[in-house]
Design an enzyme around this catalytic site. Structure first.
Site, PDB file in Angstrom:
ATOM      1  N   GLY A 157       0.837  -1.191   0.000  1.00  0.00           N
ATOM      2  CA  GLY A 157       0.000   0.000   0.000  1.00  0.00           C
ATOM      3  C   GLY A 157       0.869   1.237   0.000  1.00  0.00           C
ATOM      4  N   GLN A 184       3.128   9.972   1.513  1.00  0.00           N
ATOM      5  CA  GLN A 184       4.425   9.299   1.409  1.00  0.00           C
ATOM      6  C   GLN A 184       5.212   9.708   0.166  1.00  0.00           C
ATOM      7  OE1 GLN A 184       2.627   5.195   2.220  1.00  0.00           O
ATOM      8  NE2 GLN A 184       4.655   5.040   3.149  1.00  0.00           N
ATOM      9  N   CYS A 216       6.769  -0.034   7.063  1.00  0.00           N
ATOM     10  CA  CYS A 216       6.310   1.135   6.322  1.00  0.00           C
ATOM     11  C   CYS A 216       7.461   1.676   5.483  1.00  0.00           C
ATOM     12  CB  CYS A 216       5.826   2.191   7.312  1.00  0.00           C
ATOM     13  SG  CYS A 216       5.251   3.694   6.524  1.00  0.00           S
ATOM     14  N   LEU A 217       7.187   1.984   4.232  1.00  0.00           N
ATOM     15  CA  LEU A 217       8.246   2.495   3.350  1.00  0.00           C
ATOM     16  C   LEU A 217       8.799   3.831   3.859  1.00  0.00           C
ATOM     17  CD1 LEU A 217       6.649   1.702  -0.143  1.00  0.00           C
ATOM     18  CD2 LEU A 217       8.541   0.485   0.946  1.00  0.00           C
ATOM     19  N   HIS A 231      -3.718   1.020   7.913  1.00  0.00           N
ATOM     20  CA  HIS A 231      -2.374   1.622   7.943  1.00  0.00           C
ATOM     21  C   HIS A 231      -2.310   2.842   7.009  1.00  0.00           C
ATOM     22  CE1 HIS A 231       2.216   1.167   7.924  1.00  0.00           C
ATOM     23  NE2 HIS A 231       1.991   1.992   6.908  1.00  0.00           N
ATOM     24  N   GLU A 232      -2.838   2.672   5.792  1.00  0.00           N
ATOM     25  CA  GLU A 232      -2.753   3.763   4.809  1.00  0.00           C
ATOM     26  C   GLU A 232      -3.658   4.940   5.193  1.00  0.00           C
ATOM     27  OE1 GLU A 232      -0.296   3.546   2.970  1.00  0.00           O
ATOM     28  OE2 GLU A 232       0.037   1.390   3.120  1.00  0.00           O
ATOM     29  N   HIS A 288      -2.012   7.184   7.572  1.00  0.00           N
ATOM     30  CA  HIS A 288      -1.093   8.147   6.929  1.00  0.00           C
ATOM     31  C   HIS A 288      -1.819   9.450   6.581  1.00  0.00           C
ATOM     32  CE1 HIS A 288       2.793   6.256   6.381  1.00  0.00           C
ATOM     33  NE2 HIS A 288       2.261   5.152   5.895  1.00  0.00           N
TER      34      HIS A 288
HETATM   35 ZN    ZN Z   1       3.159   3.310   5.824  1.00  0.00          ZN
END
Ligand code: ZN
Length: 158
Positions: free
Chosen positions: A50, A55, A93-94, A135-136, A139
């Site tokens: 995702g 991000q 997480c990226l 999670h997304e 963000h």
């Molecule tokens: Zn993330």
């Protein structure tokens, strides 16, 4: 041609801002479609499941999610129902490179959003998909998984 975007990592303040709702009129522009394509390409290249717009430096309510069979583009997503039951599972997480930990999330959720065709959609998700969507969406509210009560936080040196 879609391109790979730069992923923003902590402690960049963009990750902490609340994202703006997307004006549905703007969904139908080539600029927006390109952004979606670029985000999907970036997510796939980085082996993410995702990716949320903050991000890649944009504080707008857009997330892309990869499932086994298809890609979801979710515009202005909102969780409307959550199961009482929660479960722990590992997340990374990226934007928080090299850290992993177990987080408690609602096991099942219902989420409403708009798709790329400006159509309102509703999805019922559970397990990994429910986790990724939660999670997304975090963000979009400036929340990272490391803000949660993380169990067994691990740092993986590369
Ligand atoms: Zn993330």
């Amino acid at each position: 041609m879609s391109k790979i975007l730069k992923i923003i990592i902590i402690p960049n303040p963009i990750l902490r801002k609340k994202s703006k709702k997307i004006d549905l009129e703007s969904i139908n522009t080539s600029k927006f479609k390109k952004l979606c394509d670029d985000m999907v390409k970036t997510m796939n290249k980085k082996n993410g499941v995702g990716l949320a717009a903050p991000q890649i430096g944009k504080n707008i309510c857009l997330i892309v999610v990869r499932t086994k069979d298809y890609i979801l583009h979710m515009i202005n997503p909102k969780i409307t129902k959550k199961s009482i039951l929660k479960e722990f599972d590992e997340e990374g997480c990226l934007s928080v490179p090299n850290f992993y930990g177990k987080i408690k999330r609602n096991k099942k959720i219902t989420c409403v959003y708009f798709d790329k065709k400006q159509k309102k959609q509703k999805i019922k998700a559970e397990g990994l998909l429910a986790r990724v969507i939660q999670h997304e969406i975090d963000h979009l509210n400036g929340i990272l998984f490391i803000d949660k009560n993380v169990k067994e936080l691990k740092s993986i040196k590369q």
